[in-house]
Write a protein that holds these residues in place. Sequence first.
Motif, mmCIF file in Angstrom:
data_model
loop_
_atom_site.group_PDB
_atom_site.id
_atom_site.type_symbol
_atom_site.label_atom_id
_atom_site.label_comp_id
_atom_site.label_asym_id
_atom_site.label_seq_id
_atom_site.Cartn_x
_atom_site.Cartn_y
_atom_site.Cartn_z
ATOM 1 N N ASN A 181 0.812 -1.225 0.000
ATOM 2 C CA ASN A 181 0.000 0.000 0.000
ATOM 3 C C ASN A 181 0.841 1.268 0.000
ATOM 4 O O ASN A 181 0.320 2.355 -0.248
ATOM 5 N N VAL A 182 2.105 1.146 0.297
ATOM 6 C CA VAL A 182 2.990 2.317 0.337
ATOM 7 C C VAL A 182 3.517 2.575 -1.070
ATOM 8 O O VAL A 182 4.105 1.692 -1.704
ATOM 9 N N LYS A 183 3.295 3.797 -1.552
ATOM 10 C CA LYS A 183 3.715 4.176 -2.899
ATOM 11 C C LYS A 183 4.698 5.345 -2.824
ATOM 12 O O LYS A 183 4.791 6.045 -1.809
ATOM 13 N N ILE A 200 1.023 20.328 -7.012
ATOM 14 C CA ILE A 200 0.247 19.217 -7.546
ATOM 15 C C ILE A 200 1.122 17.963 -7.470
ATOM 16 O O ILE A 200 2.319 18.016 -7.767
ATOM 17 N N ASP A 201 0.521 16.854 -7.044
ATOM 18 C CA ASP A 201 1.241 15.591 -6.958
ATOM 19 C C ASP A 201 1.096 14.815 -8.262
ATOM 20 O O ASP A 201 0.028 14.816 -8.884
ATOM 21 N N ALA A 202 2.177 14.151 -8.651
ATOM 22 C CA ALA A 202 2.109 13.239 -9.791
ATOM 23 C C ALA A 202 1.333 11.986 -9.368
ATOM 24 O O ALA A 202 1.192 11.702 -8.171
ATOM 25 N N PRO A 203 0.797 11.227 -10.325
ATOM 26 C CA PRO A 203 0.178 9.941 -9.956
ATOM 27 C C PRO A 203 1.173 9.086 -9.168
ATOM 28 O O PRO A 203 2.366 9.057 -9.484
ATOM 29 N N LEU A 204 0.684 8.424 -8.137
ATOM 30 C CA LEU A 204 1.561 7.634 -7.271
ATOM 31 C C LEU A 204 2.295 6.561 -8.072
ATOM 32 O O LEU A 204 1.741 5.965 -8.999
ATOM 33 N N VAL A 205 3.544 6.330 -7.686
ATOM 34 C CA VAL A 205 4.397 5.362 -8.379
ATOM 35 C C VAL A 205 4.490 4.094 -7.531
ATOM 36 O O VAL A 205 4.789 4.147 -6.334
#
Length: 310
Positions: A181-183, A200-205
């Motif tokens: 669950n940690v990205k 703004i955050d990028a999509p989680l990696v």
Amino acid sequence: GYWLSIRFSPGQQDIVNNQSYMAVYLSVHASNGYYAEHTNASGTLTVNGVDYPFSVHFKVNGSSQVIQSIGVWIPHNPDGSKTVYASASFNTRVVGTLTASNSATLTTIPRASSPTTSKSTVTFGEAFDILTHRKSTDFTHDVYVGVNNDANSLIKIADKIPTDMTWTLPHEWKNKFPDSNVKLLVRVFTFNGNVNLGRIDAPLVTVKPSSDMLPTATIEDTDETECYKKYGGYVKHQSKIKIVVKPECKYGATNKDVRLKINGELPSVDESNLTPKKDRETIEATITDSRDSTITVTKELRIVDWHAPA
């Protein structure tokens, strides 16, 4: 009858200074069969809280006439949005005072950059690009990285960069990702000079564990009877083999699941005590950790035949 109307005509956007050019037209109208004229009528057009007084010679005869027009730069809100309001009062001197009001929602001016990453999944020691997609060449960026479940983990990796950058996920961060669950979080702040335009955050990696982070396990087996000690091995139909699987999870991961198979089949009951019936008993343990990493270990036990004492 007679009435006023206010019309907006949006122009260009000034992205750097967060403003839009707007032309505003005030018109007086007369219905068919209605006539009015005066050489020195006066009024005020108010746009975005600023008054623009005027005097005009107007003449309408079942027609319309623009009696005031202005062009103004309208500052937008810090987030780039803006609704502009206008009102007017016109003293015709012949048919009384007319009023009107109107509003327009302007196209939002892009502010903070919307970052993306070149890869949606990375592993430790792997490089990837952080793409800022800035809205103006005047904008710069501060870039932070961390984990999505801990805001205190964020560290700055770039200061006032114009566009894109490459970053490598360090091996030292392995303990920061104990479960699936940690990205990886990439956060970009956009600046116009020293003015912060927002983040703004990028999509989680998704972070994929490296091979040294996979769990391991040992299968321990002991005879709960005296057979092994007496005969030097497990004895068919006589020994009771106690099986214990000991998983070892690494870099902060925890054990999620242990599955045991005996001779390729799931035990129908708890077979931690196995009475051997074959020449070989194959024990297979599948371990899944909190990162959803799965490994399988196998151990083969040799069984000796039992002979009744002479």
